[in-house]
Scaffold this motif. Structure first.
Motif, PDB file in Angstrom:
ATOM      1  N   TYR A 272      -6.993 -13.756  30.917  1.00  0.00           N
ATOM      2  CA  TYR A 272      -6.633 -12.346  31.000  1.00  0.00           C
ATOM      3  C   TYR A 272      -6.556 -11.785  32.413  1.00  0.00           C
ATOM      4  O   TYR A 272      -5.902 -10.770  32.624  1.00  0.00           O
ATOM      5  N   ARG A 273      -7.269 -12.408  33.378  1.00  0.00           N
ATOM      6  CA  ARG A 273      -7.437 -11.773  34.683  1.00  0.00           C
ATOM      7  C   ARG A 273      -7.373 -12.750  35.849  1.00  0.00           C
ATOM      8  O   ARG A 273      -7.566 -13.944  35.698  1.00  0.00           O
TER       9      ARG A 273
ATOM     10  N   ALA B 256       3.710 -14.891  31.955  1.00  0.00           N
ATOM     11  CA  ALA B 256       3.341 -14.586  30.568  1.00  0.00           C
ATOM     12  C   ALA B 256       3.185 -13.087  30.353  1.00  0.00           C
ATOM     13  O   ALA B 256       3.373 -12.593  29.238  1.00  0.00           O
ATOM     14  N   SER B 257       2.867 -12.347  31.416  1.00  0.00           N
ATOM     15  CA  SER B 257       2.680 -10.899  31.283  1.00  0.00           C
ATOM     16  C   SER B 257       3.990 -10.122  31.431  1.00  0.00           C
ATOM     17  O   SER B 257       4.029  -8.928  31.155  1.00  0.00           O
ATOM     18  N   VAL B 258       5.067 -10.778  31.865  1.00  0.00           N
ATOM     19  CA  VAL B 258       6.360 -10.117  32.033  1.00  0.00           C
ATOM     20  C   VAL B 258       7.222 -10.410  30.814  1.00  0.00           C
ATOM     21  O   VAL B 258       7.557 -11.553  30.535  1.00  0.00           O
TER      22      VAL B 258
ATOM     23  N   ASP C  14      -0.083  -6.822  27.989  1.00  0.00           N
ATOM     24  CA  ASP C  14      -1.511  -6.985  28.239  1.00  0.00           C
ATOM     25  C   ASP C  14      -1.922  -8.255  27.509  1.00  0.00           C
ATOM     26  O   ASP C  14      -1.879  -8.312  26.276  1.00  0.00           O
ATOM     27  N   LEU C  15      -2.281  -9.283  28.254  1.00  0.00           N
ATOM     28  CA  LEU C  15      -2.584 -10.579  27.648  1.00  0.00           C
ATOM     29  C   LEU C  15      -3.868 -10.553  26.826  1.00  0.00           C
ATOM     30  O   LEU C  15      -4.105 -11.448  26.017  1.00  0.00           O
ATOM     31  N   ARG C  16      -4.657  -9.524  26.988  1.00  0.00           N
ATOM     32  CA  ARG C  16      -5.903  -9.394  26.221  1.00  0.00           C
ATOM     33  C   ARG C  16      -5.626  -9.016  24.763  1.00  0.00           C
ATOM     34  O   ARG C  16      -6.235  -9.542  23.851  1.00  0.00           O
ATOM     35  N   ASP C  17      -4.667  -8.080  24.544  1.00  0.00           N
ATOM     36  CA  ASP C  17      -4.443  -7.597  23.184  1.00  0.00           C
ATOM     37  C   ASP C  17      -2.978  -7.642  22.740  1.00  0.00           C
ATOM     38  O   ASP C  17      -2.655  -7.250  21.620  1.00  0.00           O
ATOM     39  N   GLY C  18      -2.081  -8.096  23.614  1.00  0.00           N
ATOM     40  CA  GLY C  18      -0.676  -8.217  23.262  1.00  0.00           C
ATOM     41  C   GLY C  18       0.117  -6.930  23.333  1.00  0.00           C
ATOM     42  O   GLY C  18       1.310  -6.911  23.052  1.00  0.00           O
ATOM     43  N   ARG C  19      -0.522  -5.833  23.735  1.00  0.00           N
ATOM     44  CA  ARG C  19       0.143  -4.531  23.825  1.00  0.00           C
ATOM     45  C   ARG C  19       1.237  -4.575  24.896  1.00  0.00           C
ATOM     46  O   ARG C  19       1.045  -5.097  25.985  1.00  0.00           O
TER      47      ARG C  19
END
Length: 158
Positions: free
Chosen positions: A31-32, A94-96, A118-123
């Protein structure tokens, strides 16, 4: 070190390396992006906060820039066997979800609108990144941002 990173539920360390310049550990998680010394975590940013990264294989240096324009970071991993540059690239990509340049009139005006994840929750959410010479208050810039934002949101169903 793992305890100091305060990993979220489901978050994993993917790779890490020691910065030759500071001795800090540069860590890529699911995630970070983090940088930690023995005393504290000094950089802690979600992947969607990364504007760009550049790997220089001649100097073994990774340069990281941020979407909010904060000072770039440089980290050197001379002679270390690490997958950090590859993992960094993969996580940012992956975040783009979708990106498009603003195509602004005038010299030295630049920017882009990006749909990020947001890779944490897919939003999914929208992000606008303007170049240094591009005034955020210019009505022509704001109109182009609105137009391009609407197009991108429509393409991803936002």
């Amino acid at each position: 070190m793992r305890d100091a990173l305060d990993l979220a539920r489901g978050e994993r360390v993917l790779t890490f390396a020691r910065d030759d310049n500071t001795g800090a550990q540069v860590v890529a998680t699911t995630y970070r992006f983090l940088v930690a010394t023995v005393d504290a975590v000094v950089v802690q940013r979600d992947w969607y906060d990364v504007d760009a990264g550049q790997w220089d294989p001649d100097t073994w240096t990774l340069t990281v820039t941020w979407v909010d324009g904060l000072r770039a970071g440089q980290y050197t991993f001379r002679g270390q066997d690490t997958r950090l540059p590859e993992t960094f690239h993969e996580r940012v990509q992956a975040s783009v979800v979708l990106a498009s340049p603003l195509d602004l009139p005038g010299p030295r005006r630049s920017g882009r609108v990006v749909i990020r994840k947001d890779l944490r929750d897919g939003r999914l959410f929208e992000q606008t990144v303007l170049g240094r010479q591009t005034p955020a208050t210019d009505p022509a810039v704001l109109a182009r941002i609105d137009q391009l934002s609407a197009q991108l949101r429509d393409q991803v169903g936002l």
